[in-house]
Design a protein around this motif. Sequence first.
Motif, PDB file in Angstrom:
ATOM      1  N   VAL A   1     -92.611   5.173 -40.576  1.00 34.74           N
ATOM      2  CA  VAL A   1     -94.068   5.207 -40.620  1.00 34.74           C
ATOM      3  C   VAL A   1     -94.476   6.634 -40.974  1.00 34.74           C
ATOM      4  O   VAL A   1     -93.925   7.601 -40.456  1.00 34.74           O
ATOM      5  CB  VAL A   1     -94.662   4.768 -39.268  1.00 34.74           C
TER       6      VAL A   1
ATOM      7  N   VAL B   1    -100.085   5.919 -40.525  1.00 36.73           N
ATOM      8  CA  VAL B   1    -101.056   6.031 -39.448  1.00 36.73           C
ATOM      9  C   VAL B   1    -101.978   7.165 -39.842  1.00 36.73           C
ATOM     10  O   VAL B   1    -101.524   8.233 -40.259  1.00 36.73           O
ATOM     11  CB  VAL B   1    -100.341   6.340 -38.113  1.00 36.73           C
TER      12      VAL B   1
ATOM     13  N   ASP C   1    -104.183   2.046 -38.841  1.00 38.58           N
ATOM     14  CA  ASP C   1    -103.136   1.887 -39.852  1.00 38.58           C
ATOM     15  C   ASP C   1    -103.750   1.969 -41.248  1.00 38.58           C
ATOM     16  O   ASP C   1    -104.936   2.293 -41.405  1.00 38.58           O
ATOM     17  CB  ASP C   1    -102.361   0.582 -39.626  1.00 38.58           C
ATOM     18  N   ASP C   2    -102.959   1.653 -42.272  1.00 37.32           N
ATOM     19  CA  ASP C   2    -103.411   1.706 -43.671  1.00 37.32           C
ATOM     20  C   ASP C   2    -104.647   0.857 -43.924  1.00 37.32           C
ATOM     21  O   ASP C   2    -105.467   1.175 -44.771  1.00 37.32           O
ATOM     22  CB  ASP C   2    -102.307   1.204 -44.614  1.00 37.32           C
TER      23      ASP C   2
ATOM     24  N   VAL D   1     -95.719   2.087 -44.283  1.00 28.93           N
ATOM     25  CA  VAL D   1     -96.883   1.997 -43.411  1.00 28.93           C
ATOM     26  C   VAL D   1     -97.248   3.413 -42.998  1.00 28.93           C
ATOM     27  O   VAL D   1     -96.375   4.241 -42.773  1.00 28.93           O
ATOM     28  CB  VAL D   1     -96.549   1.146 -42.158  1.00 28.93           C
TER      29      VAL D   1
ATOM     30  N   LEU E   1     -96.753  -1.937 -33.594  1.00 32.00           N
ATOM     31  CA  LEU E   1     -96.726  -1.459 -34.979  1.00 32.00           C
ATOM     32  C   LEU E   1     -95.268  -1.175 -35.311  1.00 32.00           C
ATOM     33  O   LEU E   1     -94.678  -0.219 -34.802  1.00 32.00           O
ATOM     34  CB  LEU E   1     -97.568  -0.193 -35.160  1.00 32.00           C
TER      35      LEU E   1
END
Length: 167
Positions: free
Chosen positions: A102, A53, A66-67, A51, A96
């Motif tokens: 991340v 940011v 996010d993605d 994931v 998240l």
Amino acid sequence: MRSTRTTALLAAPLASLALLALAGCGGSAEDSKDGGKDGAGKPAAKPGATVSVRAADSSLGKILVDDSGRTLYGFTKDKPGAGKCDADCVAVWPALTSAKDVKAGAGTDAALLKETKLGEGAEQAVYGDWPLYYYVGDATAGDVNGQGLDGEWFVIAADGKLIKKAS
């Protein structure tokens, strides 16, 4: 004899239902936040999926997403790096989380991106001092429907600060 056969025929499907119910109790926070779906009804990130940011343009300026382009929020009651959103809160403001680290995407500062432990094995992404959350009222990428709610929820800028202006 007939009642034994009927009981046996009913017991098998009931046992299957019980197993399905128990299976629904496991999984990661990411899997369970919306029944395995994201706020737009799409499947949530699979365990092990990366994931990231990133910064995106919005009506509020450049904000963190996010993605999938889903807006990320900060909660003013959180302490630096530690979330204060309880179970009732998380039902509306899912954290998240990710099984893997991340990643900092386009327009963000990797030095501001960290993680904080939520519980057994679960980690929540933190940007600057703000643990990151989604808002279930955001139906599509780019929505900022959670902006300013209760005077406590605000989108986060790429510099890690809350944007407190109205949407």
